[in-house]
Design an enzyme around this catalytic site. Structure first.
Site, PDB file in Angstrom:
ATOM      1  N   LYS A 172      -0.435  -3.676  -3.499  1.00  0.00           N
ATOM      2  CA  LYS A 172      -1.625  -3.350  -3.310  1.00  0.00           C
ATOM      3  C   LYS A 172      -1.668  -1.819  -3.341  1.00  0.00           C
ATOM      4  O   LYS A 172      -1.181  -1.007  -2.879  1.00  0.00           O
ATOM      5  CB  LYS A 172      -2.228  -3.371  -1.741  1.00  0.00           C
ATOM      6  N   SER A 180       0.810  -1.140  -0.010  1.00  0.00           N
ATOM      7  CA  SER A 180       0.077  -0.129   0.132  1.00  0.00           C
ATOM      8  C   SER A 180       0.781   1.242  -0.117  1.00  0.00           C
ATOM      9  O   SER A 180       1.631   1.370  -0.805  1.00  0.00           O
ATOM     10  CB  SER A 180      -0.921  -0.105   1.278  1.00  0.00           C
TER      11      SER A 180
END
Length: 198
Positions: free
Chosen positions: A114, A89
């Site tokens: 991600k 992320s």
């Protein structure tokens, strides 16, 4: 979790008090945090450049740039970022921002992958649903989602068996900064600056 104020303090202390002239950022098993923090932290390493792109469902693309005047680390100081399969992320946004702008070499293993922004909506019955509203692209406009950030140097190339234990630990002091600097200067091509765009 990415924490801008803590990183800024640590970098300043290492540079000003300890005389550090090269940096290793170990972001293995770091699941990320707020992507705005990733952009802010990238600004400690380079000034007023694209850190990431956000693309919405209509394919509208917005460039998010590092804030000017916040560089903490000497632009000539080599930087190495360690990643693994649990780095995800916002951590991937931060790592790719430094990597694609030729500011850092990535070592370790391919990150989690991600690269989407999701919104959580609560329902009256107590349940909720998660909606994907946008995705990230690296400064070189490379997809992160489902792909991850691929390292320039694999962990097993740095620390060979029996000393390398995947996902458990490695000695991050075993970094050849001269090799990292040559890699950046020899193969890295930074994206062209945006002109007349935000």
């Amino acid at each position: 979790t990415l924490a801008p104020s803590r990183l800024e303090s640590a970098l300043s202390e290492l540079r000003n008090k300890e005389g550090a002239n090269a940096f290793v950022l170990d972001l293995r098993t770091n699941g990320g945090g707020a992507f705005q923090s990733a952009v802010e932290m990238a600004g400690y390493f380079f000034d007023d450049k694209v850190a990431t792109y956000v693309v919405d469902g209509n394919q509208n693309k917005q460039a998010l740039k590092t804030p000017p005047g916040h560089v903490v680390v000497d632009p000539k100081a080599p930087v190495v970022i360690w990643l693994d399969g649990f780095s995800a992320s916002a951590t991937e946004v931060f790592a790719s921002a430094l990597h694609d702008n030729c500011r850092a070499v990535v070592m370790g293993d391919t990150s989690y992958g991600k690269g989407i922004i999701q919104a959580v909506y609560g329902l009256k019955n107590g349940y909720g649903f998660v909606l994907t509203v946008a995705k990230y692209l690296t400064p070189s406009e490379t997809e992160i989602q489902g792909i991850g950030i691929k390292p320039d140097i694999l962990a097993k190339e740095v620390i060979r068996a029996p000393y390398f234990i995947p996902k458990l630990g490695t000695d991050t002091s075993k970094v050849d900064f001269n090799a990292a600097t040559k890699l950046l200067k020899g193969t890295c091509v930074a994206p062209q600056p945006l002109v007349g765009k935000s």
